[in-house]
Design a protein around this motif. Structure first.
Motif, PDB file in Angstrom:
ATOM      1  N   SER A   1       1.098 -46.089  19.429  1.00 46.83           N
ATOM      2  CA  SER A   1       1.633 -44.834  18.909  1.00 46.83           C
ATOM      3  C   SER A   1       3.089 -45.033  18.499  1.00 46.83           C
ATOM      4  CB  SER A   1       1.543 -43.748  19.987  1.00 46.83           C
ATOM      5  OG  SER A   1       0.220 -43.610  20.470  1.00 46.83           O
ATOM      6  N   LEU A   2       3.576 -44.161  17.643  1.00 45.02           N
ATOM      7  CA  LEU A   2       4.955 -44.296  17.180  1.00 45.02           C
ATOM      8  C   LEU A   2       5.960 -44.161  18.317  1.00 45.02           C
ATOM      9  CD1 LEU A   2       4.998 -42.395  13.756  1.00 45.02           C
ATOM     10  CD2 LEU A   2       4.691 -44.845  14.212  1.00 45.02           C
TER      11      LEU A   2
ATOM     12  N   GLY B   1       1.198 -54.011  12.839  1.00 41.74           N
ATOM     13  CA  GLY B   1       1.007 -54.520  14.183  1.00 41.74           C
ATOM     14  C   GLY B   1      -0.020 -53.700  14.922  1.00 41.74           C
ATOM     15  N   THR B   2      -0.761 -54.369  15.846  1.00 44.90           N
ATOM     16  CA  THR B   2      -1.844 -53.675  16.530  1.00 44.90           C
ATOM     17  C   THR B   2      -1.565 -53.438  17.992  1.00 44.90           C
ATOM     18  OG1 THR B   2      -2.956 -55.746  16.977  1.00 44.90           O
ATOM     19  CG2 THR B   2      -3.557 -54.597  14.963  1.00 44.90           C
ATOM     20  N   GLY B   3      -0.365 -53.667  18.430  1.00 44.68           N
ATOM     21  CA  GLY B   3      -0.038 -53.224  19.782  1.00 44.68           C
ATOM     22  C   GLY B   3      -0.216 -54.291  20.822  1.00 44.68           C
TER      23      GLY B   3
ATOM     24  N   PRO C   1       7.041 -39.526  33.081  1.00 46.40           N
ATOM     25  CA  PRO C   1       6.941 -38.065  33.052  1.00 46.40           C
ATOM     26  C   PRO C   1       7.177 -37.458  31.669  1.00 46.40           C
ATOM     27  CG  PRO C   1       8.182 -38.778  34.966  1.00 46.40           C
ATOM     28  CD  PRO C   1       7.966 -39.996  34.107  1.00 46.40           C
ATOM     29  N   THR C   2       7.865 -38.222  30.774  1.00 47.76           N
ATOM     30  CA  THR C   2       8.135 -37.690  29.442  1.00 47.76           C
ATOM     31  C   THR C   2       7.047 -38.031  28.440  1.00 47.76           C
ATOM     32  OG1 THR C   2       9.419 -39.660  28.880  1.00 47.76           O
ATOM     33  CG2 THR C   2      10.622 -37.793  29.832  1.00 47.76           C
ATOM     34  N   THR C   3       6.037 -38.837  28.852  1.00 46.43           N
ATOM     35  CA  THR C   3       4.955 -39.188  27.939  1.00 46.43           C
ATOM     36  C   THR C   3       4.139 -37.939  27.620  1.00 46.43           C
ATOM     37  OG1 THR C   3       4.793 -41.424  28.824  1.00 46.43           O
ATOM     38  CG2 THR C   3       2.882 -40.592  27.626  1.00 46.43           C
ATOM     39  N   PRO C   4       3.915 -37.630  26.332  1.00 49.40           N
ATOM     40  CA  PRO C   4       3.143 -36.434  25.990  1.00 49.40           C
ATOM     41  C   PRO C   4       1.733 -36.513  26.568  1.00 49.40           C
ATOM     42  CG  PRO C   4       4.236 -37.352  24.044  1.00 49.40           C
ATOM     43  CD  PRO C   4       4.389 -38.347  25.150  1.00 49.40           C
TER      44      PRO C   4
ATOM     45  N   HIS D   1      -5.210 -39.912  19.682  1.00 51.41           N
ATOM     46  CA  HIS D   1      -4.636 -40.953  18.831  1.00 51.41           C
ATOM     47  C   HIS D   1      -4.966 -40.698  17.359  1.00 51.41           C
ATOM     48  CE1 HIS D   1      -2.618 -44.615  17.983  1.00 51.41           C
ATOM     49  NE2 HIS D   1      -3.702 -45.248  17.553  1.00 51.41           N
ATOM     50  N   SER D   2      -6.200 -40.281  17.072  1.00 50.17           N
ATOM     51  CA  SER D   2      -6.543 -39.953  15.678  1.00 50.17           C
ATOM     52  C   SER D   2      -5.667 -38.838  15.147  1.00 50.17           C
ATOM     53  CB  SER D   2      -8.018 -39.549  15.582  1.00 50.17           C
ATOM     54  OG  SER D   2      -8.862 -40.655  15.756  1.00 50.17           O
ATOM     55  N   LEU D   3      -5.473 -37.802  15.952  1.00 48.97           N
ATOM     56  CA  LEU D   3      -4.644 -36.675  15.536  1.00 48.97           C
ATOM     57  C   LEU D   3      -3.201 -37.101  15.319  1.00 48.97           C
ATOM     58  CD1 LEU D   3      -4.500 -33.620  14.999  1.00 48.97           C
ATOM     59  CD2 LEU D   3      -4.032 -33.314  17.445  1.00 48.97           C
ATOM     60  N   ASP D   4      -2.692 -37.965  16.206  1.00 51.65           N
ATOM     61  CA  ASP D   4      -1.323 -38.441  16.077  1.00 51.65           C
ATOM     62  C   ASP D   4      -1.154 -39.255  14.801  1.00 51.65           C
ATOM     63  OD1 ASP D   4       1.297 -38.520  17.402  1.00 51.65           O
ATOM     64  OD2 ASP D   4       0.944 -40.675  17.612  1.00 51.65           O
ATOM     65  N   MET D   5      -2.108 -40.155  14.507  1.00 56.54           N
ATOM     66  CA  MET D   5      -2.028 -40.944  13.274  1.00 56.54           C
ATOM     67  C   MET D   5      -2.093 -40.040  12.048  1.00 56.54           C
ATOM     68  SD  MET D   5      -4.118 -44.507  13.922  1.00 56.54           S
ATOM     69  CE  MET D   5      -5.697 -43.753  14.400  1.00 56.54           C
TER      70      MET D   5
END
Length: 209
Positions: free
Chosen positions: A129-130, A43-45, A53-56, A115-119
């Motif tokens: 993102s997950l 899926g592409t979102g 506030p909890t979003t990294p 996003h690249s680092l997270d993937m």
């Protein structure tokens, strides 16, 4: 949103591409795919969850966001803007006249690197993102006040020219890259040799409010 055909002649083990366009606050307008030799789809979102506030927070953009590419920012702009200046046929997305050059935007680059680092770190390939963050959520968290944003992602391409060539030979990615609706761009990659594809690219395109 990904097909199973290869879009690159490079002899790397696997490639994947995916494109996303968001116009207006969190409104999904179009989603296109490129391909790789991995037959699974992803899926592409969509609109995603709003920031909380909890979003990294996205990481600060490091000195090297180009996986070792010399003069990464000017070279990325040179390659992208050369394509835009020439115009292009984007297959089912139609023919695109020459478009104005894009300017580099640090906030878009920060979001792209995050996003690249997270993937790469979490070994997945998707626009969402997950943890549920969408493209719009990520670029907003990076400080980009946008009216339109788009995203091309890719995995497995070893070099900057190769990934841009891959995007240009895939209809949805080509249309994003050529769109005159965008005025700014940020691009980044991240590596993880233990991940499925090894290297992950994110190109964020935007027009500010």
């Amino acid at each position: 949103m990904l097909d199973a055909s290869s879009t690159s002649p490079e002899p790397m083990h696997r490639f994947r591409l995916s494109a996303l366009l968001v116009a207006g606050l969190m409104g999904l307008q179009a989603c296109g795919g490129g391909g790789g030799d991995d037959a699974s789809s992803s899926g592409t979102g969509g609109s995603g969850a709003p920031s909380s506030p909890t979003t990294p927070s996205p990481p600060a953009t490091p000195t090297d966001i180009g996986c070792g590419t010399a003069n990464f920012q000017p070279e990325a702009l040179r390659l992208i803007n050369a394509r835009r200046a020439a115009g292009a046929s984007c297959g089912t997305r139609g023919n695109f006249a020459p478009a104005p050059a894009l300017a580099w935007n640090g906030a878009l680059a920060t979001a792209a690197y995050g996003h690249s680092l997270d993937m790469a770190t979490q070994n997945y390939f998707a626009h969402d993102s997950l943890d549920g963050r969408s493209l719009g959520t990520r670029v907003t968290a990076a400080g980009y006040n946008w009216s339109t944003v788009g995203e091309n992602i890719a995995a497995g391409y070893a070099t900057l020219p190769a990934v841009i060539d891959g995007w240009m030979t895939s209809d949805g990615h080509c249309a994003n890259l050529m769109s005159a609706s965008f005025t700014e761009v940020g691009l980044a990659c991240a590596r993880n040799s233990a991940s499925t594809y090894g290297i992950y690219w994110t190109q964020n395109l935007g027009r500010p409010r």
